[in-house]
Design a protein around this motif. Sequence first.
Motif, PDB file in Angstrom:
ATOM      1  N   ARG A   1      24.975  50.937  37.819  1.00 29.24           N
ATOM      2  CA  ARG A   1      24.890  51.201  36.408  1.00 29.24           C
ATOM      3  C   ARG A   1      25.948  51.272  35.725  1.00 29.24           C
ATOM      4  O   ARG A   1      25.959  50.600  34.502  1.00 29.24           O
ATOM      5  CB  ARG A   1      23.772  52.217  36.240  1.00 29.24           C
ATOM      6  CG  ARG A   1      22.343  52.002  36.391  1.00 29.24           C
ATOM      7  CD  ARG A   1      21.757  53.277  36.249  1.00 29.24           C
ATOM      8  NE  ARG A   1      20.172  52.929  36.866  1.00 29.24           N
ATOM      9  CZ  ARG A   1      19.398  53.525  36.372  1.00 29.24           C
ATOM     10  NH1 ARG A   1      19.321  54.578  35.542  1.00 29.24           N
ATOM     11  NH2 ARG A   1      18.034  53.354  36.669  1.00 29.24           N
ATOM     12  N   ALA A   2      27.115  51.931  36.011  1.00 25.96           N
ATOM     13  CA  ALA A   2      28.325  52.004  35.356  1.00 25.96           C
ATOM     14  C   ALA A   2      28.999  50.673  35.181  1.00 25.96           C
ATOM     15  O   ALA A   2      29.371  50.094  34.366  1.00 25.96           O
ATOM     16  CB  ALA A   2      29.446  52.955  36.328  1.00 25.96           C
ATOM     17  N   PHE A   3      28.891  49.775  36.341  1.00 28.34           N
ATOM     18  CA  PHE A   3      29.454  48.412  36.542  1.00 28.34           C
ATOM     19  C   PHE A   3      28.477  47.422  35.498  1.00 28.34           C
ATOM     20  O   PHE A   3      29.339  46.711  34.652  1.00 28.34           O
ATOM     21  CB  PHE A   3      29.306  47.703  37.858  1.00 28.34           C
ATOM     22  CG  PHE A   3      29.992  46.509  38.033  1.00 28.34           C
ATOM     23  CD1 PHE A   3      31.089  46.240  38.160  1.00 28.34           C
ATOM     24  CD2 PHE A   3      29.094  45.235  37.903  1.00 28.34           C
ATOM     25  CE1 PHE A   3      31.577  44.703  38.474  1.00 28.34           C
ATOM     26  CE2 PHE A   3      29.318  44.033  38.122  1.00 28.34           C
ATOM     27  CZ  PHE A   3      30.905  43.776  38.103  1.00 28.34           C
ATOM     28  N   GLU A   4      27.277  47.597  35.498  1.00 32.22           N
ATOM     29  CA  GLU A   4      26.550  47.016  34.414  1.00 32.22           C
ATOM     30  C   GLU A   4      26.888  47.410  32.932  1.00 32.22           C
ATOM     31  O   GLU A   4      26.958  46.541  32.154  1.00 32.22           O
ATOM     32  CB  GLU A   4      25.118  47.208  34.491  1.00 32.22           C
ATOM     33  CG  GLU A   4      24.186  46.320  33.671  1.00 32.22           C
ATOM     34  CD  GLU A   4      22.825  46.586  33.889  1.00 32.22           C
ATOM     35  OE1 GLU A   4      21.742  45.616  33.616  1.00 32.22           O
ATOM     36  OE2 GLU A   4      22.255  47.701  34.152  1.00 32.22           O
ATOM     37  N   LYS A   5      27.087  48.408  32.582  1.00 30.93           N
ATOM     38  CA  LYS A   5      27.754  48.943  31.430  1.00 30.93           C
ATOM     39  C   LYS A   5      29.072  48.216  30.720  1.00 30.93           C
ATOM     40  O   LYS A   5      29.400  47.899  29.748  1.00 30.93           O
ATOM     41  CB  LYS A   5      27.726  50.615  31.181  1.00 30.93           C
ATOM     42  CG  LYS A   5      26.310  50.911  31.260  1.00 30.93           C
ATOM     43  CD  LYS A   5      26.444  52.506  30.413  1.00 30.93           C
ATOM     44  CE  LYS A   5      25.075  53.189  30.599  1.00 30.93           C
ATOM     45  NZ  LYS A   5      25.164  54.722  30.353  1.00 30.93           N
ATOM     46  N   LEU A   6      29.870  48.260  31.861  1.00 30.97           N
ATOM     47  CA  LEU A   6      31.207  47.750  31.572  1.00 30.97           C
ATOM     48  C   LEU A   6      31.204  46.206  31.430  1.00 30.97           C
ATOM     49  O   LEU A   6      31.960  45.814  30.747  1.00 30.97           O
ATOM     50  CB  LEU A   6      32.111  48.216  32.984  1.00 30.97           C
ATOM     51  CG  LEU A   6      32.585  49.631  33.023  1.00 30.97           C
ATOM     52  CD1 LEU A   6      33.536  49.668  34.214  1.00 30.97           C
ATOM     53  CD2 LEU A   6      33.387  49.926  31.831  1.00 30.97           C
ATOM     54  N   THR A   7      30.265  45.552  32.354  1.00 34.63           N
ATOM     55  CA  THR A   7      30.566  44.105  32.567  1.00 34.63           C
ATOM     56  C   THR A   7      29.214  43.445  31.795  1.00 34.63           C
ATOM     57  O   THR A   7      29.340  42.292  31.559  1.00 34.63           O
ATOM     58  CB  THR A   7      30.750  43.662  33.884  1.00 34.63           C
ATOM     59  OG1 THR A   7      29.555  43.937  34.475  1.00 34.63           O
ATOM     60  CG2 THR A   7      31.861  44.246  34.439  1.00 34.63           C
ATOM     61  N   GLY A   8      28.359  44.085  31.629  1.00 29.18           N
ATOM     62  CA  GLY A   8      27.319  43.303  31.274  1.00 29.18           C
ATOM     63  C   GLY A   8      26.145  42.693  32.366  1.00 29.18           C
ATOM     64  O   GLY A   8      25.021  42.163  32.088  1.00 29.18           O
ATOM     65  N   ASP A   9      26.817  42.612  33.478  1.00 26.58           N
ATOM     66  CA  ASP A   9      26.152  42.157  34.732  1.00 26.58           C
ATOM     67  C   ASP A   9      25.854  43.084  35.886  1.00 26.58           C
ATOM     68  O   ASP A   9      26.526  44.063  35.904  1.00 26.58           O
ATOM     69  CB  ASP A   9      27.103  41.173  35.521  1.00 26.58           C
ATOM     70  CG  ASP A   9      27.132  39.865  34.636  1.00 26.58           C
ATOM     71  OD1 ASP A   9      26.287  39.087  33.744  1.00 26.58           O
ATOM     72  OD2 ASP A   9      28.357  39.262  34.775  1.00 26.58           O
ATOM     73  N   TRP A  10      24.501  43.009  36.397  1.00 26.49           N
ATOM     74  CA  TRP A  10      24.042  43.798  37.461  1.00 26.49           C
ATOM     75  C   TRP A  10      24.572  43.123  38.617  1.00 26.49           C
ATOM     76  O   TRP A  10      24.469  41.901  39.132  1.00 26.49           O
ATOM     77  CB  TRP A  10      22.458  43.818  37.521  1.00 26.49           C
ATOM     78  CG  TRP A  10      21.929  44.833  38.506  1.00 26.49           C
ATOM     79  CD1 TRP A  10      21.438  44.289  39.725  1.00 26.49           C
ATOM     80  CD2 TRP A  10      21.917  46.281  38.288  1.00 26.49           C
ATOM     81  NE1 TRP A  10      21.133  45.390  40.411  1.00 26.49           N
ATOM     82  CE2 TRP A  10      21.172  46.693  39.530  1.00 26.49           C
ATOM     83  CE3 TRP A  10      22.405  47.156  37.455  1.00 26.49           C
ATOM     84  CZ2 TRP A  10      21.059  47.838  39.805  1.00 26.49           C
ATOM     85  CZ3 TRP A  10      22.052  48.466  37.723  1.00 26.49           C
ATOM     86  CH2 TRP A  10      21.446  48.758  38.619  1.00 26.49           C
TER      87      TRP A  10
END
Length: 101
Positions: free
Chosen positions: A89-98
């Motif tokens: 989830r943190a990665f998705e918030k940072l990059t926009g990708d799951w």
Amino acid sequence: MSGGRVQKSGGKAAKILYQPFGIVGSIVGGIVAGQVFKQVYKRVAPGHPDDAPTPLQSEYRLREILLASLIQGAIFSVTKALVQRGGARAFEKLTGDWPGD
């Protein structure tokens, strides 16, 4: 959507970029899970030494060893799931990708 689930899909690049985050998360999660297990085991088995019994310690009954292993496995599994999901989830918030799927 099926069954209330939202399918998220990331690309190959997201999976590759996420790998270092996943590795760090796994290390931190293992450390946290180990500490949580020690505290839980102290409360579940008062009077025992700080460390849980291992399968090769003949002075412990099999039941004690299996109980310690069951508790440890459950704690590590839940901690791993929480860390992986939180990291994704943190990665998705940072990059926009799951990073999964």
